[in-house]
Each structure stands twice: as structure tokens, then as C-alpha cells.
Design an enzyme around this catalytic site. Structure first.
Site, PDB file in Angstrom:
ATOM      1  N   ASP A 101       0.865  -1.182   0.000  1.00  0.00           N
ATOM      2  CA  ASP A 101       0.000   0.000   0.000  1.00  0.00           C
ATOM      3  C   ASP A 101       0.908   1.240   0.000  1.00  0.00           C
ATOM      4  OD1 ASP A 101      -2.338   1.651   0.431  1.00  0.00           O
ATOM      5  OD2 ASP A 101      -1.703   1.811   2.527  1.00  0.00           O
ATOM      6  N   ASP A 113      -0.429   5.064   0.601  1.00  0.00           N
ATOM      7  CA  ASP A 113      -0.854   6.064   1.594  1.00  0.00           C
ATOM      8  C   ASP A 113      -0.856   5.486   3.006  1.00  0.00           C
ATOM      9  OD1 ASP A 113      -1.468   8.542   0.310  1.00  0.00           O
ATOM     10  OD2 ASP A 113      -3.091   7.496  -0.713  1.00  0.00           O
TER      11      ASP A 113
HETATM   12  C1  XBP Z   1      -5.758   5.831   0.227  1.00  0.00           C
HETATM   13  C2  XBP Z   1      -6.819   6.764  -0.153  1.00  0.00           C
HETATM   14  C3  XBP Z   1      -6.490   7.809  -1.147  1.00  0.00           C
HETATM   15  C4  XBP Z   1      -5.763   9.024  -0.699  1.00  0.00           C
HETATM   16  C5  XBP Z   1      -5.826  10.110  -1.740  1.00  0.00           C
HETATM   17  O1  XBP Z   1      -6.267   4.601   0.730  1.00  0.00           O
HETATM   18  O2  XBP Z   1      -7.937   6.676   0.267  1.00  0.00           O
HETATM   19  O3  XBP Z   1      -7.692   8.264  -1.600  1.00  0.00           O
HETATM   20  O4  XBP Z   1      -6.306   9.471   0.517  1.00  0.00           O
HETATM   21  O5  XBP Z   1      -5.602   9.709  -3.024  1.00  0.00           O
HETATM   22  P1  XBP Z   1      -5.318   3.317   0.775  1.00  0.00           P
HETATM   23  P2  XBP Z   1      -6.590  10.166  -4.229  1.00  0.00           P
HETATM   24  O6  XBP Z   1      -4.048   3.727   1.450  1.00  0.00           O
HETATM   25  O7  XBP Z   1      -6.086   2.307   1.583  1.00  0.00           O
HETATM   26  O8  XBP Z   1      -5.071   2.858  -0.645  1.00  0.00           O
HETATM   27  O9  XBP Z   1      -6.958  11.580  -3.956  1.00  0.00           O
HETATM   28  O10 XBP Z   1      -5.764   9.997  -5.480  1.00  0.00           O
HETATM   29  O11 XBP Z   1      -7.788   9.271  -4.208  1.00  0.00           O
HETATM   30 MG    MG Z   2      -3.238   3.035   3.325  1.00  0.00          MG
END
Ligand code: XBP
Ligand code: MG
Length: 261
Positions: free
Chosen positions: A17, A19
Site C-alpha cells: 500500500d 498512503d
Molecule cells: C488511500 C486513499 C487515497 C488518498 C488520496 O487509501 O484513500 O484516496 O487518501 O488519493 P489506501 P486520491 O491507502 O487504503 O489505498 O486523492 O488519489 O484518491
Molecule cells: Mg493506506
């Protein structure tokens, strides 16, 4: 060179992952970029750390904006348009932040990626974020060529906790789930990985520490470094990591994964 055991051979890839996991990007990255986008659009909305934490239950930036404006009672067509526009600008602002080095890797991540590469373990990314910013960020922090595959939010019909991204990643790697454990930071990521059959290591951060990780295969406070070991918060398979997430621990997890299903 040491002969590898059958158990070691089962770890063939790691599904990462972005983020909250490879980077602590939510509080000081996306949140800041969303707020700048609000400001530029002359909107009064600002997401403080706590409010953004609540909104993280909604994965995907555009959907997060939509949920926020829906709470305010904004009509559907108006909020769809506004969310799309703000999200596009937030993405540009975030890419600028990434290129300027404002988004940092979590401590210990680079070392783990180096170690995995040296051990010929394939690296794949399964994220809900948009490849538009994920790629420049990964390029800046780690070099994009390390990653064999990146599945982003736009590649799948449903975002985490739906297992689409992890399923697509496994299919494209052409590997059984037991050969490719996931590393995530959140309950949504954990649910997605487990629903796709992957074993899952959780490395918590300030936003996710209190979430329910009962289904995780290992829960760590951080990735850890030799000089700054990370606490183990849960270790149901008794993998006994040496104060950091290393290849040997992931090998033991893959072996535990294949015997436990
Ligand atoms: C990550 C997210 C992403 C980011 C922003 O979730 O929810 O939406 O917050 O990115 P995970 P975008 O780590 O579970 O994948 O604005 O490009 O959506
Ligand atoms: Mg995440």
C-alpha cells in the site's frame, strides 16, 4: 551462499500500500493539498487533523470530497462537479509537493525495499490513490523501476476495503495469494487484502493505531531500523520480527500463510 528452504521459496512478491504505509501522506500530504485546493477555490472548508481522520473512513480522494459535501446537504450534481474539480487540483498540488520532496518515506521503508530487491522478491503496489500522483511520488522516493506493477484507484471498479485492487495485483503477478503478502496501514487495507486471500502485515500510523487489526497476521508500530527498533503490537503466528520488518519475517509469514490457508 546459504541454501534456501522450501518455506523461504514461498515468498515471491510483496503487495504494498502507499498512503499511510510507504509514506505518511495523509495528514501532512493529501490533507494539506485538499485545504490548499479549498483555499484557491475561495471555499470556507478546511479539514483539520481530526476531521480528516474521520473522513479517511471514505477511501479515494474524490469520494472523500463527495462525502464531505453530501454532509453539508449539497445537491448531487453540484457536489459531483465540485468534487471532481477540487480533486483534480488537489492532485496537481500533491504532485508538486511530492516533486519538491515534501512527502517523505516512512523510516525503514527504503531499507526494506532494498532488502526485498536483493532477495529477488517482486514488488507490487495496490493502492486506492490515483496513479497520476502515485507514480511521481514513488519515482522521487524510491525509483519507479523497482516496482513491477502498480494498481491504482482508477484501475479497479471498487476501492478498498473491496478486494479488487489486491485481486488484480495477484492476477497480474500470476501468483497464489500465499506467495505475496500485503503490507497495509489501515483497517480498510486489511479487509481488502484478507478478502483477496492475502496475508497482511499492518504497520500502524497515528491515524490508524486504534483501528481493529484482529485479522492481521502481524501488527507493528513502524517498519523499524537497526538503530530504532519498532514495537510488535500483535504477532499471532509468532513470527518474532527482530525489531524491524525484514525479509526473513515475511518469508516466515508466507510459510505460515500457506499452511494456515
Ligand atoms: C488511500 C486513499 C487515497 C488518498 C488520496 O487509501 O484513500 O484516496 O487518501 O488519493 P489506501 P486520491 O491507502 O487504503 O489505498 O486523492 O488519489 O484518491
Ligand atoms: Mg493506506
Amino acid at each position: 551462499m546459504q541454501a534456501s528452504s522450501a518455506a523461504e521459496d514461498r515468498l515471491q512478491a510483496v503487495v504494498l500500500d502507499v498512503d499511510g504505509t510507504l509514506v505518511d501522506s495523509e495528514r501532512d500530504g493529501h490533507r494539506v493539498a485538499f485545504n490548499r485546493a479549498f483555499e484557491e477555490a475561495d471555499l470556507p472548508d478546511r479539514w483539520d487533523v481530526e476531521r480528516y481522520g474521520e473522513l479517511l473512513a471514505v477511501t479515494g480522494g474524490k469520494h472523500r470530497l463527495n462525502a464531505h459535501f453530501e454532509e453539508q446537504g449539497m445537491p448531487d450534481d453540484q457536489r459531483e462537479e465540485l468534487a471532481s474539480r477540487l480533486h483534480a487540483r488537489k492532485t496537481e498540488l500533491f504532485i508538486e509537493m511530492a516533486r519538491q520532496g515534501e512527502i517523505e518515506a516512512r523510516p525503514g521503508v527504503s531499507e526494506l525495499l532494498d532488502e526485498l530487491q536483493d532477495a529477488d522478491v517482486r514488488l507490487a503496489v495496490a493502492t486506492t490513490g490515483s496513479r497520476e500522483w502515485v507514480e511521481p511520488l514513488l519515482e522521487r522516493l524510491f525509483g519507479l523501476e523497482r516496482f513491477e506493477l502498480i494498481v491504482g484507484g482508477e484501475d479497479v471498479p471498487e476501492r478498498k476495503p473491496d478486494p479488487s485492487a489486491h485481486r488484480m495485483t495477484l492476477e497480474q503477478l500470476d501468483l497464489p495469494a500465499c506467495a505475496a503478502p500485503a503490507i497495509e496501514d489501515s483497517d480498510n487495507g486489511l479487509r481488502a487484502a484478507r478478502a483477496a486471500g492475502l496475508r497482511c502485515v499492518i504497520v500502524v500510523n497515528d491515524y490508524t493505531r486504534e483501528q481493529d487489526f484482529a485479522a492481521a497476521d502481524l501488527v507493528l508500530e513502524g517498519f523499524g531500523r537497526p538503530d530504532a527498533p519498532a514495537s510488535v503490537l500483535a504477532d499471532p503466528h509468532e513470527l518474532d520480527p527482530p525489531g524491524r520488518l525484514d525479509v526473513e519475517t515475511l518469508r516466515r509469514l508466507a510459510a505460515a500463510g500457506s499452511s494456515a490457508g
